[in-house]
Design a protein around this motif. Structure first.
Motif, PDB file in Angstrom:
ATOM      1  N   PHE A  19       0.785  -1.231   0.000  1.00  0.00           N
ATOM      2  CA  PHE A  19       0.000   0.000   0.000  1.00  0.00           C
ATOM      3  C   PHE A  19       0.818   1.283   0.000  1.00  0.00           C
ATOM      4  CE2 PHE A  19      -3.181  -2.983   1.834  1.00  0.00           C
ATOM      5  CZ  PHE A  19      -4.105  -2.874   0.810  1.00  0.00           C
ATOM      6  N   THR A  20       2.106   1.226   0.327  1.00  0.00           N
ATOM      7  CA  THR A  20       2.875   2.475   0.379  1.00  0.00           C
ATOM      8  C   THR A  20       4.081   2.513  -0.549  1.00  0.00           C
ATOM      9  OG1 THR A  20       4.288   1.788   2.243  1.00  0.00           O
ATOM     10  CG2 THR A  20       2.202   2.876   2.782  1.00  0.00           C
ATOM     11  N   VAL A  21       4.565   1.363  -0.960  1.00  0.00           N
ATOM     12  CA  VAL A  21       5.741   1.346  -1.830  1.00  0.00           C
ATOM     13  C   VAL A  21       5.320   1.121  -3.288  1.00  0.00           C
ATOM     14  CG1 VAL A  21       7.930   0.215  -2.351  1.00  0.00           C
ATOM     15  CG2 VAL A  21       7.231   0.551   0.032  1.00  0.00           C
ATOM     16  N   SER A  22       4.529   0.104  -3.520  1.00  0.00           N
ATOM     17  CA  SER A  22       4.075  -0.196  -4.879  1.00  0.00           C
ATOM     18  C   SER A  22       3.131   0.905  -5.357  1.00  0.00           C
ATOM     19  CB  SER A  22       3.336  -1.539  -4.906  1.00  0.00           C
ATOM     20  OG  SER A  22       2.763  -1.744  -6.180  1.00  0.00           O
ATOM     21  N   GLU A  23       3.468   1.502  -6.465  1.00  0.00           N
ATOM     22  CA  GLU A  23       2.623   2.564  -7.021  1.00  0.00           C
ATOM     23  C   GLU A  23       1.646   2.025  -8.053  1.00  0.00           C
ATOM     24  OE1 GLU A  23       5.473   5.396  -8.459  1.00  0.00           O
ATOM     25  OE2 GLU A  23       5.877   6.152  -6.440  1.00  0.00           O
ATOM     26  N   THR A  24       1.726   0.723  -8.343  1.00  0.00           N
ATOM     27  CA  THR A  24       0.877   0.165  -9.385  1.00  0.00           C
ATOM     28  C   THR A  24      -0.302  -0.642  -8.849  1.00  0.00           C
ATOM     29  OG1 THR A  24       2.358  -1.752  -9.549  1.00  0.00           O
ATOM     30  CG2 THR A  24       2.756   0.088 -11.061  1.00  0.00           C
ATOM     31  N   ARG A  25      -0.118  -1.352  -7.738  1.00  0.00           N
ATOM     32  CA  ARG A  25      -1.201  -2.201  -7.228  1.00  0.00           C
ATOM     33  C   ARG A  25      -2.341  -1.392  -6.647  1.00  0.00           C
ATOM     34  NH1 ARG A  25       0.369  -6.968  -3.614  1.00  0.00           N
ATOM     35  NH2 ARG A  25      -1.758  -7.501  -4.125  1.00  0.00           N
ATOM     36  N   PHE A  26      -2.035  -0.456  -5.781  1.00  0.00           N
ATOM     37  CA  PHE A  26      -3.044   0.367  -5.118  1.00  0.00           C
ATOM     38  C   PHE A  26      -2.561   1.811  -5.147  1.00  0.00           C
ATOM     39  CE2 PHE A  26      -2.677  -3.789  -3.001  1.00  0.00           C
ATOM     40  CZ  PHE A  26      -3.901  -4.342  -3.366  1.00  0.00           C
ATOM     41  N   PRO A  27      -2.750   2.517  -6.260  1.00  0.00           N
ATOM     42  CA  PRO A  27      -2.185   3.872  -6.398  1.00  0.00           C
ATOM     43  C   PRO A  27      -2.672   4.813  -5.303  1.00  0.00           C
ATOM     44  CG  PRO A  27      -3.237   3.135  -8.442  1.00  0.00           C
ATOM     45  CD  PRO A  27      -3.553   2.129  -7.392  1.00  0.00           C
ATOM     46  N   PRO A  28      -1.755   5.502  -4.639  1.00  0.00           N
ATOM     47  CA  PRO A  28      -2.142   6.420  -3.569  1.00  0.00           C
ATOM     48  C   PRO A  28      -3.017   7.549  -4.106  1.00  0.00           C
ATOM     49  CG  PRO A  28       0.257   6.306  -3.791  1.00  0.00           C
ATOM     50  CD  PRO A  28      -0.331   5.470  -4.860  1.00  0.00           C
ATOM     51  N   ALA A  29      -3.982   7.941  -3.311  1.00  0.00           N
ATOM     52  CA  ALA A  29      -4.866   9.060  -3.654  1.00  0.00           C
ATOM     53  C   ALA A  29      -5.468   8.873  -5.039  1.00  0.00           C
ATOM     54  CB  ALA A  29      -4.129  10.389  -3.546  1.00  0.00           C
ATOM     55  N   GLU A  30      -5.847   7.633  -5.321  1.00  0.00           N
ATOM     56  CA  GLU A  30      -6.438   7.296  -6.618  1.00  0.00           C
ATOM     57  C   GLU A  30      -5.515   7.682  -7.774  1.00  0.00           C
ATOM     58  OE1 GLU A  30     -10.173   9.366  -6.213  1.00  0.00           O
ATOM     59  OE2 GLU A  30     -11.054   7.684  -5.105  1.00  0.00           O
ATOM     60  N   GLY A  31      -4.192   7.657  -7.513  1.00  0.00           N
ATOM     61  CA  GLY A  31      -3.205   7.970  -8.534  1.00  0.00           C
ATOM     62  C   GLY A  31      -2.977   9.457  -8.759  1.00  0.00           C
ATOM     63  N   ARG A  32      -3.537  10.304  -7.899  1.00  0.00           N
ATOM     64  CA  ARG A  32      -3.416  11.757  -8.104  1.00  0.00           C
ATOM     65  C   ARG A  32      -2.080  12.317  -7.661  1.00  0.00           C
ATOM     66  NH1 ARG A  32      -8.776  14.875  -6.550  1.00  0.00           N
ATOM     67  NH2 ARG A  32      -7.446  16.549  -7.274  1.00  0.00           N
ATOM     68  N   ILE A  33      -1.503  11.760  -6.586  1.00  0.00           N
ATOM     69  CA  ILE A  33      -0.190  12.218  -6.124  1.00  0.00           C
ATOM     70  C   ILE A  33       0.600  11.018  -5.626  1.00  0.00           C
ATOM     71  CG2 ILE A  33      -0.973  14.544  -5.502  1.00  0.00           C
ATOM     72  CD1 ILE A  33      -0.935  13.725  -2.579  1.00  0.00           C
ATOM     73  N   LYS A  34       1.912  11.157  -5.602  1.00  0.00           N
ATOM     74  CA  LYS A  34       2.774  10.092  -5.080  1.00  0.00           C
ATOM     75  C   LYS A  34       2.668  10.057  -3.557  1.00  0.00           C
ATOM     76  CE  LYS A  34       6.104   9.673  -8.749  1.00  0.00           C
ATOM     77  NZ  LYS A  34       5.830   8.315  -9.119  1.00  0.00           N
TER      78      LYS A  34
END
Length: 150
Positions: A19-34
């Protein structure tokens, strides 16, 4: 180290990676920001405490006031936070979320809720409320002053 603590460590490491390292499985903030843990916690805090002062934020995060100032500067530059005059003191600076900050915060919360729902679905329905209560109890114990945790 107990076996339970070892199992817990492995589980927490896997959850954090997912949930915090992988940016592809569960994109943070619905993919809006890193994902940046300090930024996300700051946005949550200001969402819950509009008009807070920098010192309030520093205390909540457990960081130096200068570090909190740097976080705010970065979020202001990104258009997510605004500085204004405090309602209680004309000399104090009040921090609030901008409209864009409110929109991003809503996306963070939706994504966080979806992530929690995904984790809870891994448990039998009868165990979900008890697990949530146990996590809440752990969180409460960690949110107490350090002297109370000893």
């Amino acid at each position: 180290m107990t076996l339970a603590a070892e199992e817990m460590l492995q589980g927490i490491r896997t959850i954090l990676r997912a949930f915090t390292v992988s940016e592809t499985r569960f994109p943070p903030a619905e993919g809006r920001i890193k994902y940046n843990p300090v930024d996300f916690q700051t946005l949550y805090f200001l969402s819950d405490h509009p008009g807070a002062k920098n010192a309030d934020l520093a205390k909540f995060l457990g960081i130096a006031a200068t570090s909190a100032q740097s976080v705010c500067d970065r979020l202001i530059k990104r258009g997510l936070v605004r500085r204004g005059v405090s309602q209680t003191s004309l000399r104090a600076v009040a921090l609030t979320l901008s409209e864009e900050g409110q929109s991003v915060m809503a996306a963070i919360r939706r994504q966080d809720m979806a992530n929690c729902e995904r984790m809870l679905k891994a448990l039998p329905a009868a165990q979900r409320r008890a697990f949530a209560a146990q996590i809440t109890e752990i969180a409460r114990s960690l949110d107490k002053p350090l002297s109370a945790n000893r």
